[in-house]
Write an enzyme that holds these catalytic residues in place. Structure first.
Site, mmCIF file in Angstrom:
data_model
loop_
_atom_site.group_PDB
_atom_site.id
_atom_site.type_symbol
_atom_site.label_atom_id
_atom_site.label_comp_id
_atom_site.label_asym_id
_atom_site.label_seq_id
_atom_site.Cartn_x
_atom_site.Cartn_y
_atom_site.Cartn_z
ATOM 1 N N SER A 145 0.860 -1.200 0.000
ATOM 2 C CA SER A 145 0.000 0.000 0.000
ATOM 3 C C SER A 145 0.890 1.242 0.000
ATOM 4 O O SER A 145 2.089 1.155 0.290
ATOM 5 C CB SER A 145 -0.857 -0.024 1.275
ATOM 6 O OG SER A 145 -1.440 1.239 1.520
ATOM 7 N N TYR A 158 -3.645 -0.859 9.904
ATOM 8 C CA TYR A 158 -3.435 -1.009 8.456
ATOM 9 C C TYR A 158 -2.023 -0.554 8.083
ATOM 10 O O TYR A 158 -1.288 -1.258 7.373
ATOM 11 C CB TYR A 158 -4.493 -0.203 7.699
ATOM 12 C CG TYR A 158 -4.500 -0.445 6.206
ATOM 13 C CD1 TYR A 158 -5.128 -1.560 5.670
ATOM 14 C CD2 TYR A 158 -3.892 0.444 5.332
ATOM 15 C CE1 TYR A 158 -5.148 -1.788 4.299
ATOM 16 C CE2 TYR A 158 -3.910 0.237 3.962
ATOM 17 C CZ TYR A 158 -4.539 -0.883 3.444
ATOM 18 O OH TYR A 158 -4.559 -1.108 2.090
HETATM 19 P P1 NAD Z 1 -11.921 -5.193 -1.353
HETATM 20 O O1 NAD Z 1 -12.510 -4.915 -0.014
HETATM 21 O O2 NAD Z 1 -12.727 -4.956 -2.576
HETATM 22 O O3 NAD Z 1 -11.338 -6.670 -1.395
HETATM 23 C C1 NAD Z 1 -10.791 -7.333 -0.262
HETATM 24 C C2 NAD Z 1 -10.850 -8.823 -0.486
HETATM 25 O O4 NAD Z 1 -10.352 -9.498 0.686
HETATM 26 C C3 NAD Z 1 -12.269 -9.342 -0.703
HETATM 27 O O5 NAD Z 1 -12.251 -10.360 -1.682
HETATM 28 C C4 NAD Z 1 -12.612 -9.941 0.650
HETATM 29 O O6 NAD Z 1 -13.599 -10.952 0.577
HETATM 30 C C5 NAD Z 1 -11.288 -10.515 1.054
HETATM 31 N N1 NAD Z 1 -11.224 -10.802 2.492
HETATM 32 C C6 NAD Z 1 -11.432 -9.921 3.499
HETATM 33 N N2 NAD Z 1 -11.323 -10.559 4.694
HETATM 34 C C7 NAD Z 1 -11.036 -11.864 4.416
HETATM 35 C C8 NAD Z 1 -10.791 -13.008 5.216
HETATM 36 N N3 NAD Z 1 -10.817 -12.931 6.555
HETATM 37 N N4 NAD Z 1 -10.533 -14.187 4.600
HETATM 38 C C9 NAD Z 1 -10.520 -14.265 3.245
HETATM 39 N N5 NAD Z 1 -10.731 -13.214 2.445
HETATM 40 C C10 NAD Z 1 -10.981 -12.026 3.024
HETATM 41 O O7 NAD Z 1 -10.632 -4.256 -1.396
HETATM 42 P P2 NAD Z 1 -9.455 -4.105 -2.450
HETATM 43 O O8 NAD Z 1 -9.174 -2.669 -2.552
HETATM 44 O O9 NAD Z 1 -9.683 -4.876 -3.679
HETATM 45 O O10 NAD Z 1 -8.252 -4.737 -1.591
HETATM 46 C C11 NAD Z 1 -7.394 -5.733 -2.055
HETATM 47 C C12 NAD Z 1 -6.024 -5.528 -1.448
HETATM 48 O O11 NAD Z 1 -5.474 -4.318 -1.941
HETATM 49 C C13 NAD Z 1 -6.022 -5.407 0.076
HETATM 50 O O12 NAD Z 1 -4.885 -6.061 0.612
HETATM 51 C C14 NAD Z 1 -5.914 -3.908 0.279
HETATM 52 O O13 NAD Z 1 -5.361 -3.572 1.520
HETATM 53 C C15 NAD Z 1 -4.999 -3.541 -0.864
HETATM 54 N N6 NAD Z 1 -4.974 -2.137 -1.261
HETATM 55 C C16 NAD Z 1 -6.086 -1.518 -1.744
HETATM 56 C C17 NAD Z 1 -5.993 -0.169 -2.115
HETATM 57 C C18 NAD Z 1 -7.163 0.593 -2.670
HETATM 58 O O14 NAD Z 1 -7.035 1.799 -2.891
HETATM 59 N N7 NAD Z 1 -8.292 -0.023 -2.947
HETATM 60 C C19 NAD Z 1 -4.790 0.499 -1.997
HETATM 61 C C20 NAD Z 1 -3.683 -0.167 -1.492
HETATM 62 C C21 NAD Z 1 -3.786 -1.492 -1.137
#
Ligand code: NAD
Length: 253
Positions: A145, A158
């Site tokens: 991130s 986080y």
């Molecule tokens: P999202 O909330 O759409 O997806 C998160 C995923 O994790 C979902 O599929 C959810 O079901 C799964 N998940 C959550 N808890 C779980 C558990 N206990 N067991 C199994 N699966 C679980 O969010 P996203 O933005 O697609 O996030 C994906 C990754 O990207 C994460 O690690 C997030 O921290 C990271 N990220 C996102 C952003 C952003 O701007 N969206 C930026 C930096 C990093």
């Protein structure tokens, strides 16, 4: 330029949390490059399964709660039994909890650390053991991130987890490079997914963030397609322990 270097035909990739958001985008991108996909999700990845199948690739769903550490070796076992091998692991599943550090609860600390850090380590360990047993190279891609590099506000667990993911990525690369295992991370910038819904709903924060992104737009899951295929493929065989920002220039500012 030998585009064959990016070809993932015959490879099997595990992508955690691929029923939505960035995980869905990366699973589809890996399938476009030729990989079969094992999706590890808490709820059915219906749309992802359909997209992967439409590309002519196989999709196998494993239902798992990734904060249950005892479950992780069995996830790896099932994935290998299904497709006979594993070549790529994308540790994508992650959550965020928001509250002032002064009020932050132990529950919100543990929930985030257990998924974003502890599960990443133990699933990577299970994958690396498998790569070594298979006597084949392996690729592990962790999702970091901007808060692997910056402090942020109101997201202490986080920031702690994602900063640790950057360090862990380096350590695992150092320990496992000799086994032909690459451990790298992608640090997405501000992307349009469920994870950022609260931020985007806050008009002031949303405008502040957009105003700082040189690309002048939020990212989308499609923006990770090229980077994830690169890090999953032979094109990146000598890239190890690195966290690649995919952020529209955010960190350059
Ligand atoms: P999202 O909330 O759409 O997806 C998160 C995923 O994790 C979902 O599929 C959810 O079901 C799964 N998940 C959550 N808890 C779980 C558990 N206990 N067991 C199994 N699966 C679980 O969010 P996203 O933005 O697609 O996030 C994906 C990754 O990207 C994460 O690690 C997030 O921290 C990271 N990220 C996102 C952003 C952003 O701007 N969206 C930026 C930096 C990093």
């Amino acid at each position: 330029m030998p585009l064959k270097l990016f070809d993932l035909s015959g490879k099997v990739a595990i992508v955690t949390g691929c029923n939505t958001g960035l995980g869905q985008g990366m699973a589809v991108a890996l399938a476009q490059a030729g990989a079969d996909i094992v999706g590890v999700n808490r709820t059915a990845a219906v749309a992802t399964a359909a997209e992967v199948s439409a590309l002519g690739r196989r999709f196998h769903e494993i239902r798992a709660e990734l904060t249950n550490m005892a479950r992780l070796p069995t996830v790896m076992e099932e994935a290998c039994q299904t497709f006979g091998r594993i070549d790529i692991l994308v540790n994508n599943a992650g959550i965020i909890r928001r509250a002032d550090a002064l009020d932050f609860s132990e529950q919100d600390w543990d929930a985030v650390i257990n998924l974003n850090l502890k599960a990443v380590f133990f699933l990577s360990q299970a994958a690396a053991r498998r790569f070594i047993a298979q006597q084949s190279p392996g690729k592990i891609i962790n999702i970091a991130s901007m808060l692997s590099f910056q402090g942020g506000v109101r997201v202490p667990s986080y920031t702690a987890s994602k900063s640790a993911v950057l360090g862990l990525t380096r350590l695992l690369a150092c320990e496992w490079a000799a086994h032909r295992i690459n451990v790298n991370a992608i640090a997405p910038g501000y992307m349009v997914t469920n994870n950022t819904a609260t931020l985007r709903d806050d008009a002031k924060r949303s405008a502040e963030i957009l105003g700082r992104i040189p690309a002048n737009r939020w990212g989308t899951p499609d923006d990770l397609a090229g980077p994830v295929v690169f890090l999953a493929s032979a094109a990146s065989d000598y890239v190890n322990g690195y966290t690649l920002a995919v952020d529209g220039g955010w960190l350059a500012r």
